[in-house]
Design a protein around this motif. Structure first.
Motif, PDB file in Angstrom:
ATOM      1  N   ALA A   6       0.838  -1.199   0.000  1.00 54.07           N
ATOM      2  CA  ALA A   6       0.000   0.000   0.000  1.00 54.07           C
ATOM      3  C   ALA A   6       0.870   1.246   0.000  1.00 54.07           C
ATOM      4  CB  ALA A   6      -0.912  -0.011   1.214  1.00 54.07           C
ATOM      5  N   ASP A   7       2.002   1.184   0.683  1.00 57.04           N
ATOM      6  CA  ASP A   7       2.918   2.323   0.722  1.00 57.04           C
ATOM      7  C   ASP A   7       3.540   2.555  -0.646  1.00 57.04           C
ATOM      8  OD1 ASP A   7       4.533   4.348   1.853  1.00 57.04           O
ATOM      9  OD2 ASP A   7       6.189   2.941   2.007  1.00 57.04           O
ATOM     10  N   ALA A   8       3.761   1.476  -1.392  1.00 56.18           N
ATOM     11  CA  ALA A   8       4.368   1.609  -2.724  1.00 56.18           C
ATOM     12  C   ALA A   8       3.369   2.109  -3.752  1.00 56.18           C
ATOM     13  CB  ALA A   8       4.947   0.273  -3.166  1.00 56.18           C
ATOM     14  N   GLY A   9       2.103   2.274  -3.355  1.00 59.51           N
ATOM     15  CA  GLY A   9       1.094   2.772  -4.284  1.00 59.51           C
ATOM     16  C   GLY A   9       0.712   1.756  -5.339  1.00 59.51           C
ATOM     17  N   ILE A  10       0.712   0.491  -4.965  1.00 58.74           N
ATOM     18  CA  ILE A  10       0.324  -0.564  -5.902  1.00 58.74           C
ATOM     19  C   ILE A  10      -1.161  -0.844  -5.711  1.00 58.74           C
ATOM     20  CG2 ILE A  10       0.636  -3.020  -6.407  1.00 58.74           C
ATOM     21  CD1 ILE A  10       3.612  -2.529  -5.698  1.00 58.74           C
ATOM     22  N   PRO A  11      -1.939  -0.786  -6.794  1.00 60.79           N
ATOM     23  CA  PRO A  11      -3.388  -0.974  -6.647  1.00 60.79           C
ATOM     24  C   PRO A  11      -3.748  -2.370  -6.165  1.00 60.79           C
ATOM     25  CG  PRO A  11      -2.775  -0.792  -8.944  1.00 60.79           C
ATOM     26  CD  PRO A  11      -1.574  -0.456  -8.166  1.00 60.79           C
TER      27      PRO A  11
END
Lengths: 319, 242
Positions: free
Chosen positions: B145-150
């Motif tokens: 979630a921190d890496a911005g992965i959907p």
């Protein structure tokens, strides 16, 4: 706090917390209310048929976020703007990248995207500046233009049919970047502006804010150098022009450290803010190497809190 | 050995049977990673780092070019257990757990949005005190979630066991090695779907249902906590950005 691991003492910690708290109180409540995490339901009015944009999905008739970020609404479109994520290219973006491979007729560049970008030999200006068909000889001489690990500035041309990202460098201002520093920051800190190339005349430094979060700070190069005879240039560039004055090098380091501090604090990077930070460090006699220390870090946070408070007051006063 | 005190009903570490250990989650601990997280469940402490989506490094591994390739590596630090023993990198236990974590996370990642790329998840156990695979999954969720992965949903995992004819939530090392059943459940918190279910002993059907229900309750509690952490982090980033 991501890139800098600081040992703050008690007073510095209290001051930093106060500054960050101040920043939090300055942001409008609507902005923090719009923050969502993965699997949060986004409230929408079901009657007006909305368009679901990036970062949203449909689950049992509800609009659900698939990313952590801030909900943005533009007319009917609802999407989630991510904060920490890799770069999402848009056509026309100015980016800075690093060559990682030379393939037939193309260079592959690392630009912090989910794939490597492609810069075709045919989509860049040749060093002699003549428009012509690229021959096999040009292809063999590709390494004389860009080598592996060179830092390059280019523009996003668009996506090809197969989904790969193509770049172009059809102007004098694009091309190889030398004599400077490359900094990588999270892409959400760089806003798309009209101007991404900045010549800071007072420092004799070029600053390129790449939309992909790669930032170049380097010695200023005069663009219309090409007017001179090419052979002449080759000879002189080897000796005399490889030298960067110490003063300029110090300026480069100071600006680079300003960018590092600002990105570690998570502030949006604008030229004004970078210059202001560098200037503040110079005027308060902070050495270049002390800029990454705890004290300057806390000072920067306090200054930014003050600046935003002033801005808000001015805005309210104008009303 | 008494794992549940017959008089007070407390466990060896002083918890109630349906009580979890203290949770702690921290986002953004690895500077160079796209996303990273530290997750603690009591004395179990796990660090996760996510790199990507990035260009596929080994083209041979790519099965479907329309979807992202998810890779996962689980390791136990040498100092994580009581006895300091050098473990070979590809031992069977860690290979199995790597596979379990990969499959669990892949169920939630929207891989079709990131074609021709790969996502690497590295999880390392810094302190092992039972429930490492649950902690790893929770840490990986935070890091992704921190890496911005959907992702479709938040994946959380929790274990539960059955000792002294009592269902126990979130076993520690002592209870884990007691020889009773150990049920590890991973769920998609909001969609209420199970993505992982492991058990390494026999249990009667009705007790199994009780134990699994308890584990799912634990997962939901963890999901609430993880979302709090993520929301707070998002708000902080947005405030600082201004």
């Amino acid at each position: 706090m991501r890139d800098l691991h600081l040992s703050l003492n008690q007073t510095q910690r209290v001051r930093l917390e106060a500054a960050l708290h101040e920043l939090q109180s300055l942001t409008p409540a609507a902005a923090s209310a719009a923050a969502v995490t993965v699997a949060d339901t986004i409230p929408v009015n079901q009657e007006d048929n909305i368009l679901k944009g990036h970062g949203t999905s449909d689950q049992d008739g509800e609009v659900v976020a698939t990313l952590c970020g801030v909900v943005e609404r533009v007319n009917k479109l609802v999407y989630v703007r991510t904060l920490r994520a890799r770069y999402k290219p848009e056509v026309g973006d100015i980016i800075v990248g690093r060559v990682i491979e030379i393939a037939p007729k193309r260079w592959r560049l690392e630009i912090n995207f989910s794939q490597d970008a492609v810069l075709m030999l045919s989509s860049m200006n040749l060093p002699d500046g003549i428009q012509r068909r690229r021959t096999a000889v040009d292809e063999l001489n590709m390494r004389s233009i860009f080598e592996e690990n060179d830092v390059i500035c280019a523009e996003v041309r668009g996506f090809q049919h197969d989904g790969s990202l193509h770049l172009q460098a059809r102007s004098e201002k694009y091309g190889k970047l030398e004599r400077g520093q490359l900094l990588t920051v999270p892409p959400y800190l760089v806003k798309r502006k009209k101007q991404h190339f900045h010549h800071l005349a007072q420092y004799d430094v070029d600053l390129i804010l790449g939309c992909n979060g790669f930032i170049w700070v380097g010695e200023h190069v005069v663009v219309d150098e090409k007017v001179k005879a090419t052979e002449d240039q080759q000879k002189s560039s080897d000796e005399a022009e490889n030298f960067t004055p110490l003063e300029t090098r110090k300026h480069i380091c100071r600006l680079a450290n300003a960018v590092r501090v600002l990105s570690a604090l998570g502030f949006t990077l604008t030229v004004e803010l970078i210059i202001e930070t560098a200037e503040a460090s110079a005027s308060s006699n902070v050495e270049v190497n002390d800029m990454l220390g705890a004290e300057f870090y806390v000072q920067t946070a306090e200054r930014e809190a003050k600046r935003r408070a002033d801005l808000l007051r001015k805005k309210n006063g104008a009303r | 050995m008494e794992y549940v005190d017959p008089l007070t009903g407390f466990r060896v570490d002083g918890r109630r049977p349906n009580e979890m250990r203290k949770l702690k989650g921290e986002v953004g601990v690895v500077a160079r990673a796209d996303g990273s997280a530290l997750f603690e469940m009591g004395n179990t402490r796990v660090i996760a780092a996510v790199y990507g989506p990035r260009e596929v490094q080994n083209k041979g591994q790519q099965v479907n070019s329309k979807e992202a390739l998810v890779r996962c590596e689980y390791r136990m630090a040498e100092f994580s257990t009581g006895d300091r023993r050098r473990k070979p990198k590809g031992d069977r236990r860690s290979t199995e757990i790597s596979l379990v974590i990969r499959q669990t996370m892949e169920a939630s990642i929207l891989t079709h949005l990131m074609p021709r790329s790969q996502i690497d998840i590295f999880v390392q156990v810094l302190q092992a005190d039972g429930g490492t695979r649950s902690a790893c999954i929770n840490a990986a969720t935070l890091a992704l979630a921190d890496a911005g992965i959907p992702m479709r949903d938040i994946v959380t995992s929790c274990s539960a066991g059955y000792l002294c004819s009592t269902p126990l939530l979130d076993l520690n090392y002592l209870e884990d090695s007691a020889g009773g059943a150990d049920v590890t459940v991973g769920i998609l918190a909001k969609m209420d779907k199970v993505t992982l279910l492991q058990m390494d002993a026999k249990l009667a059907m009705d007790t199994f249902e009780n134990v699994m229900g308890l584990a799912i309750e634990g997962c939901k509690a963890i999901a609430t906590y993880i979302r709090e952490v993520l929301l707070e982090n998002t708000k902080r980033l947005e405030c600082q950005r201004g």
